[in-house]
Design a protein around this motif. Structure first.
Motif, PDB file in Angstrom:
ATOM      1  N   MET A   1       5.982   4.967  -9.373  1.00  0.00           N
ATOM      2  CA  MET A   1       6.128   3.537  -9.531  1.00  0.00           C
ATOM      3  C   MET A   1       4.818   2.985 -10.094  1.00  0.00           C
ATOM      4  O   MET A   1       3.755   3.214  -9.546  1.00  0.00           O
ATOM      5  N   ASP A   2       4.890   2.266 -11.210  1.00  0.00           N
ATOM      6  CA  ASP A   2       3.665   1.700 -11.767  1.00  0.00           C
ATOM      7  C   ASP A   2       3.427   0.298 -11.195  1.00  0.00           C
ATOM      8  O   ASP A   2       4.252  -0.251 -10.477  1.00  0.00           O
ATOM      9  N   MET A   3       2.260  -0.265 -11.529  1.00  0.00           N
ATOM     10  CA  MET A   3       1.882  -1.552 -10.965  1.00  0.00           C
ATOM     11  C   MET A   3       2.864  -2.653 -11.360  1.00  0.00           C
ATOM     12  O   MET A   3       3.108  -3.576 -10.596  1.00  0.00           O
ATOM     13  N   ASN A   4       3.439  -2.561 -12.556  1.00  0.00           N
ATOM     14  CA  ASN A   4       4.404  -3.570 -12.996  1.00  0.00           C
ATOM     15  C   ASN A   4       5.607  -3.604 -12.061  1.00  0.00           C
ATOM     16  O   ASN A   4       6.173  -4.658 -11.804  1.00  0.00           O
ATOM     17  N   ASP A   5       6.015  -2.443 -11.528  1.00  0.00           N
ATOM     18  CA  ASP A   5       7.129  -2.396 -10.572  1.00  0.00           C
ATOM     19  C   ASP A   5       6.693  -2.852  -9.181  1.00  0.00           C
ATOM     20  O   ASP A   5       7.421  -3.556  -8.501  1.00  0.00           O
TER      21      ASP A   5
ATOM     22  N   ALA B   1      -6.101  -2.330  -2.903  1.00  0.00           N
ATOM     23  CA  ALA B   1      -7.329  -2.695  -3.600  1.00  0.00           C
ATOM     24  C   ALA B   1      -7.116  -2.778  -5.104  1.00  0.00           C
ATOM     25  O   ALA B   1      -7.747  -3.600  -5.787  1.00  0.00           O
ATOM     26  N   ASP B   2      -6.214  -1.963  -5.644  1.00  0.00           N
ATOM     27  CA  ASP B   2      -6.003  -1.942  -7.091  1.00  0.00           C
ATOM     28  C   ASP B   2      -5.204  -3.146  -7.604  1.00  0.00           C
ATOM     29  O   ASP B   2      -5.044  -3.304  -8.811  1.00  0.00           O
ATOM     30  N   PHE B   3      -4.729  -4.012  -6.720  1.00  0.00           N
ATOM     31  CA  PHE B   3      -3.981  -5.194  -7.155  1.00  0.00           C
ATOM     32  C   PHE B   3      -4.811  -6.029  -8.135  1.00  0.00           C
ATOM     33  O   PHE B   3      -4.286  -6.592  -9.090  1.00  0.00           O
ATOM     34  N   VAL B   4      -6.114  -6.107  -7.907  1.00  0.00           N
ATOM     35  CA  VAL B   4      -6.974  -6.914  -8.768  1.00  0.00           C
ATOM     36  C   VAL B   4      -7.125  -6.301 -10.168  1.00  0.00           C
ATOM     37  O   VAL B   4      -7.435  -7.019 -11.127  1.00  0.00           O
ATOM     38  N   ASP B   5      -6.878  -5.010 -10.327  1.00  0.00           N
ATOM     39  CA  ASP B   5      -7.105  -4.345 -11.611  1.00  0.00           C
ATOM     40  C   ASP B   5      -6.321  -4.989 -12.758  1.00  0.00           C
ATOM     41  O   ASP B   5      -6.797  -5.041 -13.888  1.00  0.00           O
TER      42      ASP B   5
END
Length: 173
Positions: free
Chosen positions: A1-5, A165-169
Motif C-alpha cells: 500500500m503506498d502513501m496515496n492509499d 512519521a512519514d506522513f509529513v514526507d
C-alpha cells in the motif's frame, strides 16, 4: 500500500506530467476535521503543515489559536503572507485586528506577538518565506524555527498520533 492509499481522505495527487525529470507530484491537502493533523506549538496554539519547500526554505501552514493562546514574540527575516480563514487575532505591538477574510503582509524585519482575545478560535493560512526567529525581552534570539525543525516536529507528532512519521514526507518538495 503506498502513501496515496494510506491517506486517501487527507491528501491526493496524480503522477507529474514530467516525472522523468525528477519532478515531485502536485499536492492536494484535502479539507479534514481530523485533529491528528494539528501539531501543538504551545497551549491553545497549533499549526497544520501544508507544504515545505526545501529549495527556498519557505513553508505554508494553517495556524490555529484558541482564545487566550499566544504565539510568542518573533521576528521574520523574510516576508510573510497571511489570510484569515476564521475568527480574528491581533499583534500586541500593533493597533489593528485581523478579521475573517483579511489579508496580512509582514515585511522582512517585522517583529510581533500574536494573540487571540475576542474570537473563540482563529485559523489563518500563512505563507512563511524563510525562518522565524523567536526573541526574548532583550531581543536575543532564543529559538530559530525553520523547515528542518518543523519537519522533525511533524514527524514526532504524526508518529505519536498514529499517522506515522512519514506522513509529513508528502508535504516536502
Amino acid at each position: 500500500m503506498d502513501m496515496n492509499d494510506r491517506y486517501r481522505d487527507l491528501v491526493a495527487w496524480d503522477p507529474p506530467a514530467f516525472g522523468q525529470l525528477g519532478m515531485r507530484p502536485e499536492l492536494l491537502g484535502l479539507p479534514a476535521d481530523d485533529e491528528r493533523l494539528w501539531v501543538v506549538i504551545d497551549e491553545n496554539v497549533w499549526f497544520r503543515p501544508l507544504f515545505f519547500d526545501m529549495t527556498t526554505g519557505s513553508h505554508c501552514e494553517i495556524l490555529r489559536v484558541r482564545r487566550g493562546g499566544v504565539l510568542g514574540r518573533h521576528r521574520h527575516p523574510s516576508p510573510v503572507h497571511g489570510y484569515v480563514i476564521k475568527g480574528s487575532w491581533r499583534y500586541l505591538e500593533h493597533s489593528w485586528v485581523a478579521r475573517e477574510g483579511a489579508y496580512v503582509f509582514e515585511p522582512p524585519g517585522e517583529e510581533h506577538t500574536l494573540t487571540v482575545d475576542d474570537a473563540e478560535e482563529m485559523q489563518t493560512f500563512f505563507f512563511v518565506d524563510g525562518p522565524v526567529l523567536y526573541v526574548d525581552d532583550d531581543d536575543r534570539v532564543i529559538h530559530v524555527e525553520d523547515n528542518l525543525g518543523l519537519i522533525r516536529q511533524c514527524r514526532e507528532h504524526f508518529d505519536s498520533v498514529g499517522l506515522g512519521a512519514d506522513f509529513v514526507d508528502q508535504m516536502i518538495r
